[in-house]
Motif scaffolding. Structure first.
Motif, PDB file in Angstrom:
ATOM      1  N   GLU A  84      33.549   5.360  -0.300  1.00 34.83           N
ATOM      2  CA  GLU A  84      33.406   3.937   0.046  1.00 34.83           C
ATOM      3  C   GLU A  84      32.134   3.712   0.863  1.00 34.83           C
ATOM      4  O   GLU A  84      31.409   2.747   0.640  1.00 34.83           O
ATOM      5  N   MET A  85      31.881   4.610   1.812  1.00 40.58           N
ATOM      6  CA  MET A  85      30.700   4.470   2.656  1.00 40.58           C
ATOM      7  C   MET A  85      29.426   4.596   1.818  1.00 40.58           C
ATOM      8  O   MET A  85      28.516   3.782   1.927  1.00 40.58           O
ATOM      9  N   TYR A  86      29.356   5.594   0.944  1.00 38.11           N
ATOM     10  CA  TYR A  86      28.154   5.774   0.130  1.00 38.11           C
ATOM     11  C   TYR A  86      27.993   4.677  -0.920  1.00 38.11           C
ATOM     12  O   TYR A  86      26.883   4.409  -1.359  1.00 38.11           O
ATOM     13  N   ALA A  87      29.082   4.018  -1.324  1.00 35.37           N
ATOM     14  CA  ALA A  87      28.998   2.932  -2.301  1.00 35.37           C
ATOM     15  C   ALA A  87      28.628   1.596  -1.658  1.00 35.37           C
ATOM     16  O   ALA A  87      28.279   0.651  -2.369  1.00 35.37           O
ATOM     17  N   ALA A  88      28.684   1.523  -0.341  1.00 34.65           N
ATOM     18  CA  ALA A  88      28.403   0.263   0.360  1.00 34.65           C
ATOM     19  C   ALA A  88      26.961  -0.176   0.122  1.00 34.65           C
ATOM     20  O   ALA A  88      26.061   0.639  -0.085  1.00 34.65           O
ATOM     21  N   ASP A  89      26.770  -1.477   0.190  1.00 32.04           N
ATOM     22  CA  ASP A  89      25.442  -2.055  -0.009  1.00 32.04           C
ATOM     23  C   ASP A  89      24.684  -2.036   1.315  1.00 32.04           C
ATOM     24  O   ASP A  89      24.685  -3.012   2.061  1.00 32.04           O
ATOM     25  N   MET A  90      24.080  -0.901   1.609  1.00 30.31           N
ATOM     26  CA  MET A  90      23.257  -0.738   2.808  1.00 30.31           C
ATOM     27  C   MET A  90      22.233   0.344   2.526  1.00 30.31           C
ATOM     28  O   MET A  90      22.413   1.149   1.617  1.00 30.31           O
ATOM     29  N   PRO A  91      21.163   0.380   3.291  1.00 30.54           N
ATOM     30  CA  PRO A  91      20.131   1.397   3.069  1.00 30.54           C
ATOM     31  C   PRO A  91      20.692   2.815   3.245  1.00 30.54           C
ATOM     32  O   PRO A  91      21.607   3.044   4.042  1.00 30.54           O
ATOM     33  N   PHE A  92      20.116   3.747   2.501  1.00 39.01           N
ATOM     34  CA  PHE A  92      20.567   5.134   2.579  1.00 39.01           C
ATOM     35  C   PHE A  92      20.492   5.669   4.007  1.00 39.01           C
ATOM     36  O   PHE A  92      21.366   6.431   4.433  1.00 39.01           O
ATOM     37  N   LEU A  93      19.486   5.273   4.755  1.00 40.99           N
ATOM     38  CA  LEU A  93      19.346   5.744   6.135  1.00 40.99           C
ATOM     39  C   LEU A  93      20.593   5.415   6.948  1.00 40.99           C
ATOM     40  O   LEU A  93      21.066   6.244   7.722  1.00 40.99           O
ATOM     41  N   GLU A  94      21.144   4.224   6.772  1.00 39.35           N
ATOM     42  CA  GLU A  94      22.362   3.847   7.501  1.00 39.35           C
ATOM     43  C   GLU A  94      23.549   4.679   7.033  1.00 39.35           C
ATOM     44  O   GLU A  94      24.411   5.066   7.832  1.00 39.35           O
ATOM     45  N   LYS A  95      23.609   4.983   5.766  1.00 40.76           N
ATOM     46  CA  LYS A  95      24.676   5.848   5.241  1.00 40.76           C
ATOM     47  C   LYS A  95      24.553   7.245   5.835  1.00 40.76           C
ATOM     48  O   LYS A  95      25.546   7.855   6.234  1.00 40.76           O
ATOM     49  N   TRP A  96      23.318   7.758   5.893  1.00 43.77           N
ATOM     50  CA  TRP A  96      23.078   9.086   6.476  1.00 43.77           C
ATOM     51  C   TRP A  96      23.518   9.101   7.940  1.00 43.77           C
ATOM     52  O   TRP A  96      24.194  10.024   8.384  1.00 43.77           O
ATOM     53  N   GLU A 137      14.420   8.179  -5.270  1.00 42.99           N
ATOM     54  CA  GLU A 137      13.612   7.186  -4.565  1.00 42.99           C
ATOM     55  C   GLU A 137      12.731   7.792  -3.478  1.00 42.99           C
ATOM     56  O   GLU A 137      11.633   7.305  -3.227  1.00 42.99           O
ATOM     57  N   LEU A 138      13.221   8.841  -2.811  1.00 42.20           N
ATOM     58  CA  LEU A 138      12.435   9.468  -1.743  1.00 42.20           C
ATOM     59  C   LEU A 138      11.455  10.502  -2.291  1.00 42.20           C
ATOM     60  O   LEU A 138      10.656  11.057  -1.532  1.00 42.20           O
ATOM     61  N   LEU A 183      18.675  16.524  14.047  1.00 46.82           N
ATOM     62  CA  LEU A 183      19.138  15.242  13.518  1.00 46.82           C
ATOM     63  C   LEU A 183      18.122  14.136  13.770  1.00 46.82           C
ATOM     64  O   LEU A 183      17.910  13.269  12.909  1.00 46.82           O
ATOM     65  N   GLU A 184      17.484  14.156  14.922  1.00 44.79           N
ATOM     66  CA  GLU A 184      16.435  13.166  15.205  1.00 44.79           C
ATOM     67  C   GLU A 184      15.257  13.332  14.261  1.00 44.79           C
ATOM     68  O   GLU A 184      14.685  12.343  13.787  1.00 44.79           O
ATOM     69  N   PHE A 209      12.271  11.340   9.558  1.00 45.92           N
ATOM     70  CA  PHE A 209      11.775  11.646   8.213  1.00 45.92           C
ATOM     71  C   PHE A 209      12.268  10.586   7.221  1.00 45.92           C
ATOM     72  O   PHE A 209      11.488  10.055   6.426  1.00 45.92           O
ATOM     73  N   LEU A 210      13.557  10.276   7.292  1.00 53.19           N
ATOM     74  CA  LEU A 210      14.137   9.286   6.376  1.00 53.19           C
ATOM     75  C   LEU A 210      13.635   7.876   6.679  1.00 53.19           C
ATOM     76  O   LEU A 210      13.389   7.091   5.762  1.00 53.19           O
ATOM     77  N   GLU A 211      13.474   7.581   7.959  1.00 52.14           N
ATOM     78  CA  GLU A 211      13.043   6.232   8.352  1.00 52.14           C
ATOM     79  C   GLU A 211      11.648   5.916   7.811  1.00 52.14           C
ATOM     80  O   GLU A 211      11.397   4.811   7.318  1.00 52.14           O
ATOM     81  N   VAL A 212      10.770   6.875   7.833  1.00 55.69           N
ATOM     82  CA  VAL A 212       9.402   6.689   7.345  1.00 55.69           C
ATOM     83  C   VAL A 212       9.405   6.439   5.836  1.00 55.69           C
ATOM     84  O   VAL A 212       8.581   5.705   5.315  1.00 55.69           O
TER      85      VAL A 212
END
Length: 193
Positions: A77-89, A145-146, A182-183, A188-191
Motif C-alpha cells: 500500500e505504501m509503495y502504491a501510494a501517489d507520492m515521490p519515491f523519496l518519501e516512500k524510501w 527513472e534514477l 541513511l543520510e 543521493f535520492l533527493e538530488v
C-alpha cells in the motif's frame, strides 16, 4: 456437535497461540520457547500446540508468515501510494529503523532456527521471496527513472542485504554509521528526484 462453534473455538485458540508465539519470540527468543510456555501465554491447553500446528517449529514459522502478511500488505500500500519515491524510501527506512523491531527480531530468530532444519529453511525462503517480490515491484520504476546502472535484481538484492545487515546490527545494539549511511542515501535520492 455445533461445527461452527468448534471452528470458531479452534480459530480463536490458533490466533491466541500465534499471538503468544510472537510475544515470546520477541521477548525471549526461540531458545526461550517451550510448548507449555506458549500454551500458558495463550491461555490454552498445551496439547493444542501440537494438535493444531504439528510442532512448535511449525507454530513459530506460521507466526512469522502471519506477521509477514500484515507487513507486506502495509508495504505494498505504501509503495502504491501517489507520492515521490523519496518519501516512500523515508517511510520504509522509518519502519526498518524503529517501527518494525519486533518483526525483525522474529525474522532473525527464525532464520537462526532454520539453519539446521531444511524444511524450515524452505518456508523462510518463501517469506524472503515475498519480500523480494515487493521490493522488485517497488523499485522497478525508480530504478529506471534514477538511471541506476546495476540490474534491477541486483539492486533489490543490495537493498535486501542492506536491510538485513541493519537489522542484525541493531539487534546487537550496534548502530555505528547507520545514521550517516541513511543520510547519505537520502541526499543521493533527493538530488535525483
Amino acid at each position: 456437535m455445533d461445527v461452527a462453534k468448534v471452528s470458531t473455538a479452534r480459530s480463536a485458540a490458533e490466533e491466541a497461540l500465534l499471538d503468544a508465539a510472537e510475544r515470546v519470540l520477541v521477548g525471549a527468543g526461540h531458545a526461550g520457547i517451550t510448548t507449555r510456555r506458549l500454551a500458558e501465554e495463550a491461555g490454552v491447553n498445551h496439547g493444542l500446540v501440537h494438535y493444531y500446528f504439528g510442532s512448535v517449529e511449525n507454530l513459530l514459522v506460521r507466526t512469522l508468515e502471519r506477521f509477514t502478511e500484515r507487513l507486506i500488505t502495509r508495504q505494498r500500500e505504501m509503495y502504491a501510494a501517489d507520492m515521490p519515491f523519496l518519501e516512500k524510501w523515508r517511510t520504509a527506512m522509518r519502519y526498518l529503523m524503529s517501527e518494525d523491531l519486533a518483526y525483525e527480531k522474529v525474522w532473525l530468530e527464525l532464520q537462526a532456527l532454520a539453519w539446521n532444519q531444511p524444511d524450515l529453511r524452505e518456508r523462510l525462503a518463501r517469506v524472503n521471496g515475498e519480500w523480494r517480490a515487493v521490493l522488485t515491484e517497488a523499485f522497478e520504476q525508480p530504478h529506471r527513472e534514477l538511471g541506476v546502472e546495476m540490474p534491477l535484481e541486483a539492486l533489490v538484492s543490495l537493498v535486501m542485504t542492506f536491510n538485513l545487515g541493519m537489522m542484525f546490527e541493531r539487534l546487537g545494539d550496534i548502530d555505528t554509521g547507520h545514521r550517516e549511511l541513511l543520510e547519505w542515501i537520502d541526499a543521493f535520492l533527493e538530488v535525483r528526484q
